[in-house]
Design a protein around this motif. Structure first.
Motif, short mmCIF file in Angstrom:
data_model
loop_
_atom_site.label_atom_id
_atom_site.label_comp_id
_atom_site.label_asym_id
_atom_site.label_seq_id
_atom_site.Cartn_x
_atom_site.Cartn_y
_atom_site.Cartn_z
N GLY A 150 0.80 -1.21 0.00
CA GLY A 150 0.00 0.00 0.00
C GLY A 150 0.83 1.27 0.00
N VAL A 151 2.11 1.15 0.35
CA VAL A 151 2.99 2.31 0.33
C VAL A 151 3.28 2.72 -1.12
CG1 VAL A 151 5.30 3.16 0.94
CG2 VAL A 151 4.04 1.69 2.53
N PHE A 152 3.28 1.75 -2.03
CA PHE A 152 3.70 1.98 -3.40
C PHE A 152 2.53 2.08 -4.39
CE2 PHE A 152 7.19 0.07 -1.17
CZ PHE A 152 8.30 0.74 -1.65
N ILE A 153 1.38 1.60 -4.00
CA ILE A 153 0.25 1.52 -4.92
C ILE A 153 -0.92 2.32 -4.39
CG2 ILE A 153 -1.42 0.00 -6.04
CD1 ILE A 153 1.42 -0.30 -7.08
N SER A 154 -1.55 3.11 -5.27
CA SER A 154 -2.76 3.84 -4.91
C SER A 154 -3.67 3.86 -6.13
CB SER A 154 -2.42 5.28 -4.49
OG SER A 154 -3.60 6.04 -4.31
N ASN A 155 -4.95 3.62 -5.90
CA ASN A 155 -5.90 3.62 -7.02
C ASN A 155 -7.07 4.56 -6.78
OD1 ASN A 155 -7.26 2.24 -5.04
ND2 ASN A 155 -7.40 0.29 -6.15
N ASP A 156 -6.85 5.60 -5.95
CA ASP A 156 -7.94 6.52 -5.64
C ASP A 156 -7.99 7.71 -6.59
OD1 ASP A 156 -5.77 8.00 -4.83
OD2 ASP A 156 -6.37 8.17 -2.73
N GLY A 157 -7.11 7.72 -7.61
CA GLY A 157 -7.13 8.80 -8.58
C GLY A 157 -6.53 10.10 -8.08
N LYS A 158 -5.81 10.05 -6.96
CA LYS A 158 -5.21 11.24 -6.38
C LYS A 158 -3.69 11.10 -6.35
CE LYS A 158 -9.24 12.13 -3.46
NZ LYS A 158 -9.74 12.32 -2.07
N SER A 159 -3.01 12.19 -6.03
CA SER A 159 -1.55 12.23 -6.01
C SER A 159 -1.06 12.20 -4.57
CB SER A 159 -1.06 13.49 -6.70
OG SER A 159 0.34 13.61 -6.58
N HIS A 160 -0.15 11.27 -4.29
CA HIS A 160 0.39 11.10 -2.94
C HIS A 160 1.92 11.08 -2.98
CE1 HIS A 160 -3.71 9.98 -1.82
NE2 HIS A 160 -3.68 9.12 -2.82
N LEU A 161 2.51 11.42 -1.85
CA LEU A 161 3.96 11.32 -1.67
C LEU A 161 4.21 10.57 -0.37
CD1 LEU A 161 6.86 12.15 -2.53
CD2 LEU A 161 6.58 14.15 -1.05
N ASN A 162 4.90 9.45 -0.45
CA ASN A 162 5.18 8.62 0.73
C ASN A 162 6.68 8.55 0.96
OD1 ASN A 162 2.40 8.17 0.77
ND2 ASN A 162 2.57 6.28 -0.40
N LEU A 163 7.10 8.81 2.19
CA LEU A 163 8.51 8.82 2.56
C LEU A 163 8.82 7.64 3.47
CD1 LEU A 163 8.90 12.62 3.46
CD2 LEU A 163 9.00 11.54 1.20
N ILE A 164 9.93 6.95 3.21
CA ILE A 164 10.31 5.76 3.98
C ILE A 164 11.69 5.96 4.61
CG2 ILE A 164 10.70 3.27 3.92
CD1 ILE A 164 9.13 3.15 1.35
N THR A 165 11.81 5.55 5.85
CA THR A 165 13.11 5.51 6.49
C THR A 165 13.13 4.41 7.53
OG1 THR A 165 14.85 6.88 7.45
CG2 THR A 165 12.65 7.13 8.38
N CYS A 166 14.29 4.21 8.16
CA CYS A 166 14.42 3.23 9.23
C CYS A 166 14.07 3.86 10.58
CB CYS A 166 15.85 2.69 9.29
SG CYS A 166 16.32 1.70 7.88
N GLU A 167 13.82 2.98 11.54
CA GLU A 167 13.53 3.43 12.90
C GLU A 167 13.69 2.24 13.83
OE1 GLU A 167 10.27 6.56 14.31
OE2 GLU A 167 9.47 4.52 14.30
N GLY A 168 13.79 2.52 15.10
CA GLY A 168 13.84 1.43 16.08
C GLY A 168 15.25 1.11 16.55
N VAL A 169 15.50 -0.18 16.79
CA VAL A 169 16.75 -0.64 17.38
C VAL A 169 17.66 -1.22 16.29
CG1 VAL A 169 17.79 -2.22 19.04
CG2 VAL A 169 15.56 -1.16 19.53
N TRP A 170 18.94 -0.87 16.35
CA TRP A 170 19.91 -1.39 15.39
C TRP A 170 20.27 -2.82 15.73
CZ3 TRP A 170 21.88 -0.50 10.77
CH2 TRP A 170 23.07 -1.14 10.40
N ASP A 171 20.28 -3.69 14.70
CA ASP A 171 20.64 -5.10 14.86
C ASP A 171 21.97 -5.34 14.15
OD1 ASP A 171 20.94 -7.84 14.85
OD2 ASP A 171 18.89 -8.27 14.24
N ASN A 172 23.00 -5.68 14.92
CA ASN A 172 24.33 -5.88 14.33
C ASN A 172 24.40 -7.11 13.43
OD1 ASN A 172 25.93 -3.70 15.24
ND2 ASN A 172 26.00 -4.60 17.29
N VAL A 173 23.50 -8.06 13.64
CA VAL A 173 23.50 -9.27 12.82
C VAL A 173 22.95 -8.98 11.42
CG1 VAL A 173 22.61 -11.62 12.58
CG2 VAL A 173 23.31 -10.77 14.83
N SER A 174 21.76 -8.37 11.38
CA SER A 174 21.13 -8.09 10.10
C SER A 174 21.62 -6.79 9.47
CB SER A 174 19.60 -8.00 10.27
OG SER A 174 19.26 -6.90 11.10
N LYS A 175 22.37 -5.99 10.28
CA LYS A 175 22.85 -4.69 9.83
C LYS A 175 21.69 -3.81 9.40
CE LYS A 175 27.10 -5.90 10.51
NZ LYS A 175 27.82 -5.38 11.69
#
Length: 205
Positions: free
Chosen positions: A167-192
């Protein structure tokens, strides 16, 4: 940094392509019915309209993202998919990245920009303060034609890294959207990687 892997698969690319096809057909239809077009025009420069002779929206490519509330003024890179099916990331901490298989900012659909959070060695990243945005805050995207499109934040959501966030990438409501993505939370050294993904949803003003 494995970011932002939220199951952006080939299914999403197919949907993006279909959405683009439907949008093109819709714009051609509206170009024929000129009386219906006027409320959808986006000003470019004095005396011009946002549609070319074929009825396709005459939008440029995004070059800068500005968010006054958190002092963001970032250059926009262009990215696609990584080999494992995730949206790629900006190469520079201070830049943001536009998912160019999707909509352009200002077109109908959801344009998606990603940015880093918590860069190594304490270096500032474009989206370090994205979490501070609140409903009603303004975001601005400038394109390579000098046109600035404004958006208003609607809401924020948090996702697990492996969640289906189509749903972040797809919209079918006929309107214009801008979605911003970033990281958050706790850093995991295993998964980097960080434990959460923060998404800001904004609508064209």
């Amino acid at each position: 940094m494995n970011f932002p892997k939220i199951l952006l698969t080939r299914r999403i690319l197919v949907l993006v392509s279909l959405a683009g096809l439907l949008l093109s057909l819709e714009l051609i239809f509206h170009a024929i019915l000129k009386s219906s077009i006027q409320s959808d025009l986006i000003p470019l420069t004095a005396g011009t309209t946002a549609f070319n002779e074929q009825g396709k929206m005459n939008l440029g490519l995004p070059v800068r993202l500005k968010i006054p509330r958190i002092n963001v003024d970032a250059t926009v890179e262009y990215v696609g998919l990584t080999p494992d099916g995730a949206m790629d990331i900006p190469k520079t901490a201070s830049n943001v990245a536009w998912f160019n298989p999707g909509s352009r900012p200002g077109e109908n659909g959801s344009a998606v920009l990603a940015g880093h959070y918590g860069w190594k060695n304490g270096k500032a990243s474009a989206f370090d303060n994205l979490y501070k945005l609140r409903k009603g805050d303004k975001l601005y995207v400038e394109d390579d034609k000098g046109v600035t499109t404004s958006f208003v934040m609607r809401e924020s959501r948090r996702y697990d890294p492996e969640a289906d966030a189509s749903g972040v990438f797809i919209s079918n409501d006929g309107k214009s959207h801008l979605n911003l993505i970033t990281c958050e939370g706790v850093w995991d050294n295993v998964s980097k990687s960080y434990s959460k993904r923060l998404v800001i949803f904004a609508d064209k003003e």
